[in-house]
Design an enzyme around this catalytic site. Sequence first.
Site, PDB file in Angstrom:
ATOM      1  N   TYR A 188      -7.050   3.241   9.213  1.00  0.00           N
ATOM      2  CA  TYR A 188      -6.296   3.890   8.144  1.00  0.00           C
ATOM      3  C   TYR A 188      -7.152   4.264   6.935  1.00  0.00           C
ATOM      4  O   TYR A 188      -6.953   5.315   6.335  1.00  0.00           O
ATOM      5  CB  TYR A 188      -5.139   2.975   7.699  1.00  0.00           C
ATOM      6  N   ASP A 223       4.887   0.759   3.886  1.00  0.00           N
ATOM      7  CA  ASP A 223       4.799  -0.453   4.691  1.00  0.00           C
ATOM      8  C   ASP A 223       4.467  -1.637   3.788  1.00  0.00           C
ATOM      9  O   ASP A 223       4.597  -1.543   2.562  1.00  0.00           O
ATOM     10  CB  ASP A 223       3.749  -0.264   5.793  1.00  0.00           C
ATOM     11  N   GLU A 281       4.877  10.910   3.184  1.00  0.00           N
ATOM     12  CA  GLU A 281       4.247   9.623   2.912  1.00  0.00           C
ATOM     13  C   GLU A 281       4.151   9.407   1.402  1.00  0.00           C
ATOM     14  O   GLU A 281       3.988  10.362   0.623  1.00  0.00           O
ATOM     15  CB  GLU A 281       2.840   9.615   3.512  1.00  0.00           C
ATOM     16  N   ASP A 338       0.794  -1.217   0.000  1.00  0.00           N
ATOM     17  CA  ASP A 338       0.000   0.000   0.000  1.00  0.00           C
ATOM     18  C   ASP A 338       0.835   1.280   0.000  1.00  0.00           C
ATOM     19  O   ASP A 338       0.525   2.233  -0.694  1.00  0.00           O
ATOM     20  CB  ASP A 338      -0.938  -0.004   1.213  1.00  0.00           C
TER      21      ASP A 338
END
Length: 452
Positions: free
Chosen positions: A216, A68, A423, A65
């Site tokens: 999330y 991670d 991110e 995703d």
Amino acid sequence: MVATLIVLVAASDYNYSKVLELSLLFYEAQRSGKLPPDNRVPWRGDSALNDRGQNGEDLTGGYYDAGDFVKFGFTMASTTTLLAWGYLSYKDAYESAGQAKYALSAIKWASDYFIKCHVSPNELYGQVGDFNLDHTFWGRPEDLNMSRPAYKIDAQHPGSDLAGETAAALAAVSLVFRHVNQGYASKCLEHAKQLYRFATQYRGLYHEAIKGAAQYYESTDYGDELTWAAAWLYKATEDSQYLDEAEHHYMKFRLKERPNEFFYNKKVAGVQILLAQLTRQPEYMEAAQAFCDFTVNYQKKTPKGLVYIDKFGTLCHAANVAFVCLQAADAGISPAKYRDFARRQIDYMLGDSGRSFVVGFGHNYPKQPHHAASSCPPRPTPCGWDAFNQGGENPQLLKGALVSGPDENDHYMDKREEYVYNEVTLDYNAGFQSAVAGLRHLQLQLIDTNKT
């Protein structure tokens, strides 16, 4: 006439073809499972080869995703729908860049995985890996050595949003492959039809079945996914039943209201624009125009002109609205205005802001994306939390990744631990890549116009 609509995007200082190439390399860096012989990311290898369902089903493949190693069906599916929509609309951009082969491969890597996850008509795996376990690990996916549970939806534990989005993705993929591999296109379409029926017959929010998802990627409604799936199935089949159902869902779930954004959890703007393209009905054309006019004229913007919708995925949100408003322009709605808006948003990300936000592209691009695998030294050197904590740039170049981006004042910090800024995720690149393809498509149209 065509030239006047395109001239504003023709003058870009940026090599959109190169950006497409790099973005596709980002997706290749995110691959899970057994990598193909033509793997182009030298620091990646086979990983998570034992991913299995609750009854031993093969769930290898798909994409990690973010930085991670959880495989997350909901965002992977929405990513795939947007990549497929961009490819269908702007195939010439990929072909001229020499990237059509890689774009098809990127799309198919996801759809192959969805087909594996759809183990029976009313049963779909939506997550592999546990967030809490996964987030104790910082390292390479090739070195994963932990339990990776698989989570699913079924008739007793439904998820209309997850099943609906996966149906939309597979319907869009079937269109992509219709003239490339007819057998595969038919297979995708059959799974899409089954998943749509599953989504409509057994109603529910998927994070109530897959509990870890709420932390999330919570979904707040499923009406938009049901409508989205029905509209994509109509586009793929031309069966009026799907259009009837899409219009029924649109009314029932009150989707005519103007949304503020377009992303994995809020697809109403995309629904409105897709229905406008498919039907040319004033209701949908006016809704599409209302959304894009609001976005261009009234949505909050940073001092340097970036549309600012949310602090998480700032650039993703801006790129997504740029892409869907390019689609509105293609439907004949304020084309010059929306295309200029899209160019300004994308060019901000590529350097007009004073820096690039795409790893490996342009001036002063991000050096420390929040991404475990690329923060590791070359194998066989061990990799762990020391790699997260070291202050230098990532040893591996995560080519093409679009970072989350700046705050509302254009402020940005290139630090690995600052995930709000740095991110990277599958869905951050999806609308972005498709918008870049749209801008390159317009340049190619202008070149053709000048030739004639």
